[in-house]
Design a protein around this motif. Structure first.
Motif, PDB file in Angstrom:
ATOM      1  N   THR A  15     -13.220  -3.216  24.589  1.00 19.39           N
ATOM      2  CA  THR A  15     -12.687  -3.527  25.916  1.00 19.39           C
ATOM      3  C   THR A  15     -11.255  -3.026  26.060  1.00 19.39           C
ATOM      4  OG1 THR A  15     -14.096  -5.489  26.148  1.00 19.39           O
ATOM      5  CG2 THR A  15     -12.118  -5.394  27.506  1.00 19.39           C
ATOM      6  N   ARG A  16     -10.459  -3.234  25.016  1.00 26.49           N
ATOM      7  CA  ARG A  16      -9.067  -2.762  25.054  1.00 26.49           C
ATOM      8  C   ARG A  16      -9.003  -1.235  25.115  1.00 26.49           C
ATOM      9  NH1 ARG A  16      -8.670  -7.023  21.261  1.00 26.49           N
ATOM     10  NH2 ARG A  16      -8.755  -5.575  19.502  1.00 26.49           N
ATOM     11  N   HIS A  17      -9.972  -0.575  24.491  1.00 23.20           N
ATOM     12  CA  HIS A  17      -9.946   0.891  24.436  1.00 23.20           C
ATOM     13  C   HIS A  17     -10.525   1.529  25.700  1.00 23.20           C
ATOM     14  CE1 HIS A  17      -9.807   4.814  22.426  1.00 23.20           C
ATOM     15  NE2 HIS A  17     -10.959   5.055  23.031  1.00 23.20           N
ATOM     16  N   TYR A  18     -11.677   1.020  26.159  1.00 23.25           N
ATOM     17  CA  TYR A  18     -12.397   1.677  27.256  1.00 23.25           C
ATOM     18  C   TYR A  18     -12.181   1.028  28.622  1.00 23.25           C
ATOM     19  CZ  TYR A  18     -15.035   4.440  23.858  1.00 23.25           C
ATOM     20  OH  TYR A  18     -15.401   5.317  22.872  1.00 23.25           O
ATOM     21  N   GLY A  19     -11.773  -0.227  28.635  1.00 19.73           N
ATOM     22  CA  GLY A  19     -11.597  -0.905  29.905  1.00 19.73           C
ATOM     23  C   GLY A  19     -12.891  -0.969  30.698  1.00 19.73           C
ATOM     24  N   GLU A  20     -12.823  -0.658  31.975  1.00 19.65           N
ATOM     25  CA  GLU A  20     -13.971  -0.812  32.850  1.00 19.65           C
ATOM     26  C   GLU A  20     -15.020   0.280  32.682  1.00 19.65           C
ATOM     27  OE1 GLU A  20     -12.775  -1.514  36.875  1.00 19.65           O
ATOM     28  OE2 GLU A  20     -11.469  -3.197  36.339  1.00 19.65           O
ATOM     29  N   LYS A  21     -14.771   1.247  31.794  1.00 21.34           N
ATOM     30  CA  LYS A  21     -15.799   2.243  31.467  1.00 21.34           C
ATOM     31  C   LYS A  21     -16.827   1.689  30.478  1.00 21.34           C
ATOM     32  CE  LYS A  21     -13.468   6.658  32.285  1.00 21.34           C
ATOM     33  NZ  LYS A  21     -14.592   7.332  32.947  1.00 21.34           N
ATOM     34  N   LEU A  22     -16.609   0.460  30.040  1.00 20.56           N
ATOM     35  CA  LEU A  22     -17.488  -0.177  29.062  1.00 20.56           C
ATOM     36  C   LEU A  22     -18.506  -1.086  29.757  1.00 20.56           C
ATOM     37  CD1 LEU A  22     -18.013  -0.779  25.983  1.00 20.56           C
ATOM     38  CD2 LEU A  22     -16.421  -2.700  26.255  1.00 20.56           C
TER      39      LEU A  22
END
Length: 316
Positions: free
Chosen positions: A106-113
């Motif tokens: 979540t911290r890395h991809y944000g809403e792309k996850l």
């Protein structure tokens, strides 16, 4: 219309709050994914090799491009994938044990996850991250799923009905698990290629009758009991965080006859997932997991006595 008063009694069920009462209530997990893909209108989705083939159903239906990725022995991404514009990544919270990795992604991809929590019913959804859950993997219901999303699809959802998928649930009580097995498969098959619909009233009413706190406690206790007794022989390692409520106890053994041995002793263990054996090479981690990982039951139907029977059967 006024509700009917009098007449015959319907099924008696206690009334509590649903665990995911604020979620969108749909008929299946795969249709939750379809809902997400419809509103996102993404061009490509990355999915794990180690997943159920049903995940491809909405992807094919909507004509979305997809690519598989590998996980490592800890059920985490083998490597970080660089996502392009209009690309998303689907990650499975395996067995409900990978919440820490979910938070990292979540911290890395944000809403792309997109998070597949079908194996992690009790995991708390993360704000602004599209997340979906399955009901029937954790409870005695024929269908149903929950979706958390900030997106909206402008479609009129029809009401689903579950009465024709209930036979295995009733017959397993009146007769046995074995007797109802054919009806169970018939019910599972009926979920394929379903339109996205509202969760059936029957499923929702059953989900409102459940004591979630007690069920979580039993699952946690059973998991920890098996782990204490089997961790030395289990070739998988876990980082078990407080409050984690798993789906099953994943037990990896090089004994290729163990699954058959358990089934002969009426310990029915599924295979996650046979399709992976066709998708991957024999030397991949995913192939080994699909072939040799045995999901031991730990759910609310079972006591410490049942866990001891599982342990003794494995040791034999």
């Amino acid at each position: 219309m006024n509700k009917a008063i009098g007449g015959y009694f319907s099924l008696e069920l206690p009334l509590h709050e649903e665990y995911h009462k604020r979620a969108i209530k749909l008929n299946t997990g795969r249709n939750c994914l379809e809902y997400i893909l419809r509103y996102r209108q993404c061009k490509k989705i990355y999915i794990p090799f180690y997943t159920c083939e049903s995940v491809l159903e909405p992807i094919h239906k909507l004509g979305v491009d997809y690519e598989f990725y590998h996980i490592n022995k800890n059920f985490e991404l083998e490597k970080i994938i660089d996502l392009g514009k209009d690309e998303v990544l689907l990650y499975t919270n395996y067995y409900g044990l990978k919440q820490e990795h979910v938070e990292f992604l979540t911290r890395h991809y944000g809403e792309k996850l997109i998070i597949d929590n079908t194996q992690a019913f009790f995991a708390v959804p993360i704000t602004s991250i599209d997340t979906f859950y399955s009901c029937r993997k954790f409870f005695g219901v024929p269908d149903g799923a929950y979706l958390y999303t900030n997106g909206h699809v402008d479609i009129q959802l029809e009401q689903d009905f579950s009465y024709n998928r209930m036979n295995h649930l009733i017959n397993s009580i009146d007769y046995s698990q074995e007797y109802a097995f054919t009806a169970f498969h018939k019910s599972e098959e009926s979920l394929k290629n379903q339109d996205t619909k509202k969760m059936s009233k029957t499923t929702q009413r059953i989900m409102q009758s459940i004591d979630y706190e007690e069920i979580a406690r039993i699952r946690q206790d059973n998991f920890l009991y098996l782990h204490k007794q089997l961790s030395n022989s289990n070739l998988l390692n876990f980082n078990i965080t407080k409050g984690t409520t798993p789906l099953i106890y994943p037990y990896y053994s090089e004994d290729i006859k163990l699954r058959e041995h358990l089934i002969r002793n009426r310990i029915y263990v599924a295979q996650y997932w046979p399709n992976v054996l066709e998708w991957t090479d024999t030397d991949s981690i995913e192939y080994s997991l699909a072939e040799k990982m045995i999901p031991l039951p730990i759910d609310q139907r079972y006591s410490e006595e049942d866990m001891n029977f599982i342990i003794k059967t494995i040791n034999r």
